[in-house]
Structures are given as C-alpha cells and as structure tokens.
Scaffold this motif. Structure first.
Motif, short mmCIF file in Angstrom:
data_model
loop_
_atom_site.label_atom_id
_atom_site.label_comp_id
_atom_site.label_asym_id
_atom_site.label_seq_id
_atom_site.Cartn_x
_atom_site.Cartn_y
_atom_site.Cartn_z
N LEU A 16 -8.61 -2.35 -8.27
CA LEU A 16 -7.83 -3.39 -7.60
C LEU A 16 -6.68 -2.79 -6.81
O LEU A 16 -6.42 -3.14 -5.67
CB LEU A 16 -7.27 -4.38 -8.63
N PHE A 17 -5.99 -1.85 -7.46
CA PHE A 17 -4.85 -1.20 -6.83
C PHE A 17 -5.25 -0.47 -5.57
O PHE A 17 -4.58 -0.53 -4.53
CB PHE A 17 -4.22 -0.22 -7.83
N PHE A 20 -6.17 -2.78 -2.80
CA PHE A 20 -4.93 -3.33 -2.32
C PHE A 20 -4.25 -2.37 -1.36
O PHE A 20 -3.80 -2.72 -0.28
CB PHE A 20 -4.05 -3.63 -3.53
N SER A 21 -4.17 -1.09 -1.79
CA SER A 21 -3.50 -0.09 -0.95
C SER A 21 -4.23 0.08 0.37
O SER A 21 -3.61 0.17 1.42
CB SER A 21 -3.46 1.26 -1.66
N LEU A 23 -6.06 -2.13 1.90
CA LEU A 23 -5.86 -3.30 2.73
C LEU A 23 -4.46 -3.33 3.32
O LEU A 23 -4.25 -3.84 4.41
CB LEU A 23 -6.11 -4.58 1.93
N ALA A 24 -3.50 -2.80 2.55
CA ALA A 24 -2.12 -2.84 3.04
C ALA A 24 -1.98 -2.03 4.30
O ALA A 24 -1.13 -2.30 5.14
CB ALA A 24 -1.16 -2.33 1.97
N ASP A 96 8.83 -9.37 0.98
CA ASP A 96 7.65 -8.69 1.50
C ASP A 96 7.75 -8.51 3.00
O ASP A 96 7.47 -7.44 3.54
CB ASP A 96 6.39 -9.51 1.23
N THR A 100 8.14 -4.71 3.38
CA THR A 100 6.81 -4.11 3.56
C THR A 100 6.35 -4.21 5.00
O THR A 100 5.96 -3.24 5.60
CB THR A 100 5.78 -4.85 2.70
N ASP A 101 6.38 -5.45 5.54
CA ASP A 101 5.90 -5.63 6.91
C ASP A 101 6.93 -5.22 7.94
O ASP A 101 6.62 -5.13 9.11
CB ASP A 101 5.51 -7.10 7.12
N PHE B 25 7.27 -1.70 -1.61
CA PHE B 25 6.53 -2.91 -1.94
C PHE B 25 5.94 -2.84 -3.35
O PHE B 25 5.99 -3.81 -4.11
CB PHE B 25 5.42 -3.12 -0.92
N TYR B 26 5.39 -1.68 -3.69
CA TYR B 26 4.76 -1.54 -5.00
C TYR B 26 5.77 -1.46 -6.11
O TYR B 26 5.51 -1.88 -7.24
CB TYR B 26 3.86 -0.30 -5.02
N LEU B 28 8.55 -3.14 -6.10
CA LEU B 28 8.90 -4.54 -6.33
C LEU B 28 7.79 -5.26 -7.10
O LEU B 28 8.05 -6.00 -8.04
CB LEU B 28 9.15 -5.25 -5.00
N LEU B 262 -1.60 -9.01 -9.61
CA LEU B 262 -2.25 -8.35 -8.48
C LEU B 262 -3.09 -9.35 -7.69
O LEU B 262 -3.00 -9.43 -6.46
CB LEU B 262 -3.16 -7.22 -8.98
N LEU B 266 -2.19 -10.32 -3.91
CA LEU B 266 -3.21 -9.94 -2.93
C LEU B 266 -3.73 -11.14 -2.18
O LEU B 266 -3.75 -11.20 -0.97
CB LEU B 266 -4.40 -9.33 -3.69
N ARG B 269 -1.38 -13.02 0.10
CA ARG B 269 -1.01 -12.25 1.26
C ARG B 269 -2.07 -12.33 2.36
O ARG B 269 -1.77 -12.25 3.54
CB ARG B 269 -0.82 -10.80 0.84
N TYR B 270 -3.32 -12.44 1.95
CA TYR B 270 -4.37 -12.29 2.95
C TYR B 270 -5.11 -13.55 3.35
O TYR B 270 -5.90 -13.53 4.26
CB TYR B 270 -5.34 -11.19 2.53
#
Lengths: 411, 312, 291
Positions: A16-17, A20-21, A23-24, A96, A100-101, B25-26, B28, B262, B266, B269-270
């Motif tokens: 999952l992580f 996620f990474s 996709l980020a 976020d 992040t963005d 981000f991670y 947080l 998660l 996730l 966000r998308y």
C-alpha cells in the motif's frame, strides 16, 4: 501462525505504501510550470451542494482562462480537495495542499468553521487563502495578511436585510427569527437584530428558534412561529426549500412575511419549483439581475453553456474568487505570493455583479447583494426573484476604525 | 525473542528514521496513524480484551482534545501541563459515564456509550461561550521547541510508544488475563470470585485515559479542536480500525489503523467518489478477512497456547 | 391549551416516519441480531426512488400512489440483495463484523446516491389530492399529514397481524428467541433471516418514499435518520412494535416541545432520553427484559 499473519499484514502495508508513493509522483520541475491553486471545499456532507457550486464557478473561470493561454504564459492547475464539510478534514486537506502539493494559492468553500481553521494554517505557512465563507470573523476578528474574501459576509448581509426592511416595511414591528444552529445562522440573526434595533427601536422580537443544520422536519417550528403571530419571519438558513415547502400548507406564506437577506435564495427557488411562495423576500444573485450588465450576461451564458442551467450564488462566488486571484497575479506580473497579496489589496475589478474593490485594511471585498421578491414563473417551471434591489456592501461593512477596534479587543 | 524481536527492532528503526527518509507528507500521515493507533489500542482494551463494544469512545478523545484546547486558549496554560491534564479529565469523564455504562451489557452497553458521546457532542456544539460551538477552538500550537512537524513527530512517537508499553504490560498481567476471562464468560468469572463490574469499570476508565492522551496529541497536531471529535462517526474510526486489524491480537488495532488511514487518505486524495471506493473496500475486507487481517482464528491459537503453557 | 395541542399535532407527522424506520430496525435486530446502521441509507434510497419514479412515470393522478407502491419494493429488493450477498457471510462471525459491514454499506450507498443523483437538492411535489390544507383548531395543517397519520399505524397493524397471525410470523418470532432450536426443527432459518431483512428494508423504503414529498431530498438525509431511529428503538424496546410507536411519538413530541421549552438542549434531548431509558429501564418502555 501469528507471525505469518503479521508478515502478511506487513507485506500488505508495504505494498500500500509503495503504491501510494508511486502515485504521489515526483516533484514538479522548472519554469513554465503551471501555477498551482487548490480548491478546498465541501463536495460531500451537509454543505455538499454549496461547496460543489463554488467549485463549478472556479472551474468555469479557470478552464476558460487556460483555454486562452493562462496567465503570464502559465496555465492554472486546479487541485480539487473535498473537505467533507468537516473542519478537521479541511485542516488536513489544507496541510496537504500546502506542504505536499506546494500550492501557492487556495480558494476555499463556504463553511465558516473550516475557513477559520484553515486561516490559521494560511497565516503560519504564508499561503494566500481566498475564502467564501460568511462569518465576518474571517476578515475582521481573525483577519490577517494572508486571508481575503471577495464576497459579502454575515455583517453586510444581515445589515442589508435590516436596512431593506426598515426602509420598505416600516409598519411591520413584530419579528420572529429562524436560524440554523451554526455559526452562520447565529451571526446573521444576531447582527440583523442588533442593526434592526438601531434603525427601528420599536421592533418586537416575539420568538426565536434554531433548527439544527440538516433538519428535515420544520413542522414544529412552523406551528411555533404561527402561534406567536409575527408579521415578519427573518430567516438565516443553509437552505430554504424545506421551510417553504413545508410551510406552504400550514398557511405560513399567507400569514407571515418571510424574509432572508442571505445569499443562495435564487438557487433554492429553482429547487422549490411550484412550491415557490409569492411575494416574499429573498436575497441572492438572480441571473436576470446579473444579466443587466454585459459582464454579468457573459458569465450567465458561459455558465449555462457549460452546465446546462442558470448559475446561482455559489457559482458566482467561485468565479469571482478566481477572477480576483488571476487579475492580481496579472497585476503583480508574477506568481510570487507576497507580491500577489500586495496587488490584491485595493484591487478594483469589473465583475459580473458590478464593480468590486478589495479593501486593503481588512481584505474584504465590498460586494453587495440583491434582495428581491419571489415569484413563480410558469414558463420556467420554477421560482425567480423579481423587482430585485441591489444593496451595496460598502456602507454595510465595518469601517477601518471599527475593524481596528475589534481586532484590538480580540487580542 | 528471535522473530518478534527482529521485526520490532526493524519497525522501531524505520519509525525513528522516517522523518529523515520520507517527505513531510508522510511524517504528517504517520503522526495521524500513530495517534489513531493509540486511540484504537485504548478501545481494544474494551472491545478485544474485555468484550465490551463501545460506540462512544470518541467522547474521551474529545475530552482530552478540548481540555488542551480550553486550557491553552482560555487560560494560557503551557504545553506540559495542558498535556498532563487532558487524560486526567478524559479519565474523569470515563469514570462518570462508565459508572452507568458498565451496569449494562451487549447492545444496551453499546447504545448507552453512544448516547453519552452524543450528549457530549451536543454540549460542545451548543455551549458557544465556552467551546466556541461549531467553530471549535483554533490556534493550538505545541511548545516552540517541538512545534515543527518533524520534532512533534518524535514527541508523538515517544508518548504513543510509552503508552503502548504501559498497555502491553497491562494486558500481559493478571489484570489483563482476568479481563479476558471476563470476556469469555462473565458468569464463570463471577463464580471464581472476580468482581466483574469493578474490573469493567476500571478498564473503562483506563481506556478513557489513553483515549484522552490520543485526543491531546491530536489537538496539538491539528492545531484545532471541533465538536465533531465527539460525534459517533469519530467513534467509528477506532472501531473500524480495531475490527479490520483483528481484536484478539495486541497489535491488531495498530495494523488496522495503518490500513484504514492509508486507505482513507489515498482514496480521498485521488477521487471525489471516495465514499464508493472506501465503502466497497471495507465490504471487501469484511468478506475476505472475517476475523480481521491479523485475526484468522487467533482465538483458537490463543487457547491452544494457553493450554500448552499450562501443561508444560 | 390550544398551543399545546397544535404543537402536539405538528410533531405527530415526524413520529410516524420514525416509527416506520424504528420498526424495521427493531425487527432486523430482534431476529438477526444485526444493528443495521445502513438503515438510514435505505430510507434515503426509498426517498430518491420515489423522486425518480415521479419523474419517469406518466403523469396521471395515480402517479404518486403507484410510485409509493413501487419505491419501497425497490428498497426491499436492495435489502434482499445486501442480505444474501453480504450479511449472510458474516452471521457466523462475531457481531462486530456486522457493524463494520453496515458502516461500509453506509459509505457505499451514500456514494452511489451521490453518484446517480448528484449533490443538488430535489423537491418532490405532493400529489394533487393531498397538496392542500386541513384545519385543526383554527390552524391549517398539510392534508398530507392525513396520509402519514393513517398509513403508518395501518402498517403497524399489518405488522402485528403478520407476526401474530401468520405462520411466517410465528417462525420468525421463534427464531428470534431460539434460532438453534428452530433450525433443528427443520425450518429454513437463512430464508427467515432474508425475509426479515427484506421486510425491514421495505419499511425503511416506505418511510423514505412517504417522507419524500414532505422533505428536501439531499444526499445527507440518512445521517439524522439513523441516529433518531436508533434512539427510538432503544427507548421503545428492542423487538416491540408498540414500543417503537410509543417511543416515536415520545421522541418527536419531546423535540417538538423542546424547541420552545428547552431550546438550549434541543440538540441533546433525544440522547438524554436514550441515556435515561438505558440507565433506568434498558429494555425500553415496552420491551421485554432479557433473562
């Protein structure tokens, strides 16, 4: 056995992580990169209709702008974030967006609680936040360099209502108030009454009720109102369809004059359809009124062309927030946050609702509002506002000294 | 120690190194996960170990958070004191509510915990003068030396770690085993002389205490507190995490918190249709892992191990 | 006195909707031991179903009645689908997993409603025959009240007859008391569970369809509904229809008067009542104490 399961779970989490990474994505690069603007608003939850409305207005402007090449040769990248009408989620999305963005500018939805919460992050992170919430605390008590509001706030709307009523209905003295039980409702009613008492000291408040946000059954409120026999019912709700629809067979509309000076009325009348009351007063930004100016006509037809229906207040708010942001960037000649803020202060633009200026000392725009009479239009199949009078906010907002005073007291 | 020790050391190392390796981000997100884990672990004391399903655990989280909020904003109390006061207030609240709740079982217990939590929500929402109503309390920042997210991360990790250690010692003690006996068969426990109700009350208060710690951590993390911290949807979060992770395993709630947070982050966000995706995924998890992702008939395993241990 | 009676009468309408919701919820819990948190979402689907039917069906004077007939059936079918494909698999597991399942259902159903109908608010017009007003003690009330005030108790009576006068009802009540025994006697218990859930969903759908011409349709209308229905079930007593009716009236009236008498705690009234009942008489007003 247990270890195997822990391993399974560990792998699941790792997968999952990693997903996620991936996709980020990698960080943004170079010069002609788009200007990042985040929209953080209510797309789900109690105010989903409002937040979606503001988003549509913003999208309309941004897409139009990008089609014409953007601003300063750069396109606008609009990142949409749903805050689920939950202030804690709004804070999370704001963080976020900023961290992040790495957006420079944020346009926010209508929830007062969310705007106030995000305002403190905006201040901390020095990000420009244009809010569309109503509470005047956003620009007055808790205002600072990084927050702006193009539109009316509770003070101007409530005062507009008070001025309108004391001028147009001087013989009515018995008032009842109905406000949704949240920041917006309370501020509107309290400010309205305070102003009303100044303008018309003989007013009598025969009752006040506060339905909870999301209330579905207004019947007990309606009977309570009717029994108090007021002449005017001043309302401040997130949506008016429930009240009017349920009030009609109670004879509410014949016995009491309902008034609201808050925005959004014209949108609710569309929903009400045949249940639209006749000759009651509503505030808002009726499309027919907007169309009286060329800029307004342009906006209405563009919105209609894209979304297939008449725009309502929320769309206008989103559109004008984006308009001011982009014009400020143009004026500053750069997307640098501080310079854009400087450009935004005092900026005066010709908007679909007329000329609006952002006051430099509190970053509040002097936009006004229309208050009109409700009427069912058989050719459209829904209600509209007619005989709308425009009320300028300039003399309804606090003056510079008053703002300073409030801020001193708040400290 | 072997296996388990190795995994724990690796995980511990990863957690400590996280702020240096991953973007902000991670950091947080990890803080959110750690806080939810603590919240869920505290709930699991009730759900997993004592068999008491609480649907109002958010009340104590909210009490902790609001204590911090009010002390910081109204009284100007410095961080250490506000932070220490929060779980105490939460525990007091748990004592008051718990007094009534432990006198009920099963569905009645669930409903009563829910009712109390909603009452607290209504109070925080309506008492505008004290709590600021739906605007909440904003501007709650940690002490300057740990205000930066990276530093606050270590604070959260340390506090949560310490609490987890305490919880671990608690459940691996006679007290913890007694709770499990109560879960399995309260009548039999009563017969062998265990004051069941007193134990239930004590664990309720302890669970409330640690929920209060989680609430305080979150208040500083979020910078603000809102009435929705006491709403039933907030109570559903640790419950979902606990169920996803598996109630019979100590680390279950942690695993569940990781997965849930998660997914939640996730998905939101998308896509704007996060409700559909999240709902479908939860359903999938329930169908594929009917006893939680760590669960898998662990109950049988637990019993077998106890049996083996008793025979050696 | 007049004030009291008028306020009482206006609170009754909501009581009827709450009764329908609570009856279904109570029924499902009583038999399957599942606290169906998604019940509010089923109510919402019923309301939206009626709305769509009112748009799709030909515009005759009977349109509303046909829609009112069909909408709950749609929701019942949905309930059946949910029970067979999802709930059945978790009966064996602990009660907790059913909670998680229904939470997942809430999200899924909410998201689907939003996907198909959007975030816009909708107004379902009242049927011509019931659009006017009736006069009670000099105050106008919606004629539509007559429908809710007669239909809900009629449904209640029908439920009573179903459970006490039919074989199915006897079997369901038996399964609620002792499922192993009933199964051992050769009764198809899974089918009993399914039919119970279907009936409960039908009740929720009927509540929603009936409410649609009264309230504004929005994608968050399920949130308040489920909490209030839960409170009514608790106060009335799990497994008692008469209890649900009595509690529905009690809760609605407390809110109806609460807004005038105790406005400061109006938000909490329903939960305070719930807590008091649970502390003092947990099996509810008309429930049976569990051994």
């Amino acid at each position: 056995m247990a270890q195997k399961k822990a391993l399974l779970l560990g792998s699941l989490a790792t997968v999952l992580f990693s997903v996620f990474s991936l996709l980020a994505g990698p960080p943004e690069a170079a010069a002609q990169a788009p200007i990042k603007v985040a929209y953080i608003g209510e797309l789900t939850g109690t105010l989903g209709r409002h937040g979606t409305g503001v988003l549509r207005g913003t999208q309309l402007f941004v897409d139009d702008l990008n089609a014409k090449g953007g601003v300063l040769g750069r396109k606008i990248e609009l990142l949409v974030k749903d805050d689920k009408t939950t202030p804690a989620e709004s804070v999370k999305q704001m963080r976020d967006a900023v961290l992040t963005d790495k957006v420079d500018f944020v346009i926010q939805g209508v929830s007062s609680a969310s705007c106030l919460a995000d305002s403190s992050i905006a201040q901390q992170q020095k990000v420009l936040l244009i809010g569309n919430c109503m509470t005047e605390a956003f620009t007055v008590d808790k205002g600072h360099r990084y927050v702006f509001r193009v539109h009316i706030n509770t003070m101007s709307q409530a005062r507009a209502g008070a001025r309108f009523l004391s001028k147009n209905l001087p013989d009515k003295t018995k008032y009842f108030t109905l406000g949704h039980d949240f920041e917006f409702g309370h501020r509107m009613v309290d400010t309205f009454l305070a102003e009303m008492r100044k303008l018309k000291p003989d007013i009598q408040v025969v009752g006040q009720v506060w339905p909870k946000l999301g209330e579905s059954d207004y019947s007990p409120y309606i009977t309570a109102i009717l029994q108090a026999r007021p002449e005017v019912l001043y309302t401040a709700l997130a949506e008016y369809t429930g009240l009017h629809k349920q009030g009609k067979p109670f004879g509410l509309h014949e016995r009491v004059l309902t008034v609201t000076s808050a925005w959004g009325g014209e949108g609710d009348l569309v929903v009400l359809g045949r249940d639209t009351p006749e000759s009651h007063y509503h505030g808002g930004y009726p499309p027919r009124a907007l169309e009286q100016s060329p800029r307004g006509r342009e906006f209405v037809s563009a919105y209609k062309a894209r979304f297939g229906e008449d725009p309502w207040s929320a769309n206008l708010f989103g559109y004008q927030s984006a308009l001011f942001l982009i014009e400020a960037i143009k004026k500053a000649g750069t997307a640098d946050r501080e310079k854009v803020i400087d450009a935004l202060e005092g900026l005066s633009l010709d908007t679909p609702m007329g000329k609006v200026t952002i006051r430099p000392f509190d970053h509040q725009g002097n936009a006004g509002i229309w208050i009109g009479k409700t009427r069912f239009d058989p050719s459209l199949g829904y209600g509209v506002l007619v005989d709308s009078q425009f009320v300028w906010a300039e003399d309804l907002l606090l003056t510079e000294e008053e703002v300073k005073k409030v801020r001193q007291a708040a400290r | 120690m072997g296996w388990r020790g190795l995994i724990l050391t690796l995980l511990g190392g990863a957690l400590l190194a996280l702020p240096f390796v991953l973007p902000l981000f991670y950091v947080l997100l990890s803080m959110e996960i750690i806080i939810l884990s603590l919240f869920s672990l505290s709930l699991n004391l009730l759900v997993g170990y004592t068999g008491m399903v609480s649907f109002g655990h958010a009340a104590y989280f909210a009490l902790g958070a609001y204590t911090v909020g009010l002390l910081v904003k109204e009284v100007g109390v410095a961080m250490p004191w506000a932070f220490l006061a929060a779980p105490v207030v939460a525990a007091l609240g748990a004592a008051v509510f718990g007094f009534f709740c432990v006198r009920r079982t099963h569905a009645y217990f669930v409903m009563l915990t829910l009712a109390f939590s909603q009452i607290l929500w209504a109070i925080t929402h309506k008492w505008y003068g004290l709590t600021g109503g739906d605007n909440g309390i904003i501007g709650i920042w940690p002490a300057r030396w740990i205000a930066a997210p990276e530093h606050y991360y270590y604070f959260v990790l340390a506090v949560a770690g310490a609490c987890t250690l305490v919880l671990w010692r608690l459940v691996e003690s006679p007290f913890g085993y007694t709770l499990q006996a109560i879960r399995e068969n309260p009548q039999r426990a009563e017969f062998i002389g265990v004051p069941v109700r007193r134990y239930q009350f004590i664990v309720f208060v302890i669970a409330g205490f640690f929920a209060g710690v989680a609430g305080a951590l979150f208040a500083y993390f979020n910078g603000s507190v809102f009435p929705e911290f006491a709403f039933w949807i907030k109570s559903a979060e640790p419950l979902v995490a606990v169920i996803i992770g598996g109630t019979y395993y100590f680390w279950g709630p942690v695993a569940g918190s990781v997965v849930f947070k998660l997914l939640d982050t996730l998905i939101t966000r998308y896509t704007e249709h996060w409700q559909i995706v999240l709902g479908a995924l939860i359903l999938l998890i329930v169908l594929v892992f009917p006893t939680g992702v760590t669960g898998f008939d662990l109950q049988k395993v637990w019993w077998r191990r106890r049996w083996n241990r008793s025979r050696s | 006195m007049e004030l009291f009676l008028l306020q009482f009468f206006s609170g009754l309408s909501k009581a009827m909707f709450l009764f329908l919701l609570a009856a279904g919820l109570s029924l499902i819990f009583g038999v399957t031991r599942v606290i169906n948190l998604a019940h509010g979402s089923l109510y919402m689907v019923g309301a939206y179903a009626l709305f769509s039917l009112s748009r799709v069906l030909p515009s005759t004077p009977f349109q509303f009645w046909i829609a009112l007939l069909i909408a709950p059936v749609v929701v019942a079918a949905l309930g059946g689908l949910i029970e067979v494909t999802l709930l059945r698999r978790v009966y064996r597991s602990e009660e907790l997993y059913t909670v998680l399942l229904t939470v997942g259902l809430i999200f899924l159903l909410d998201g689907l409603v939003r996907l198909f109908w959007g975030v816009q608010h909708f107004n379902v017009p009242r049927p011509e025959a019931l659009a006017g007003s009736i006069h009670v003690l000099g105050q106008a009330f919606p004629t539509y009240f007559l429908l809710t005030l007669t239909l809900a108790p009629a449904v209640g009576l029908g439920l009573w007859a179903l459970f006490y006068k039919t074989r199915w009802g006897v079997l369901v009540r038996a399964a609620a008391t002792n499922r192993e025994m009933v199964s051992a006697l050769g009764v198809d218990v899974p089918m009993l569970y399914t039919s119970t859930f279907v009936l409960g969903s039908w009740l929720a759908g009927l509540g929603g369809a009936l409410a649609a011409p009264m309230v504004t349709l929005e994608p968050t209308m399920d949130a308040a509904a489920i909490i209030e229905a839960l409170a009514v079930v608790v106060v009335g007593g799990l497994g008692s229809f008469a209890g649900s009716l009595l509690a529905a009236v009690l809760v609605s009236e407390m809110e109806s008067f609460g807004i005038l008498v105790f406005p400061a705690i109006s938000l909490a009234i329903i939960f305070i009542l719930m807590a008091i009942v649970l502390i003092v008489r947990p099996w509810g007003l008309l429930g049976r104490p569990e051994r």
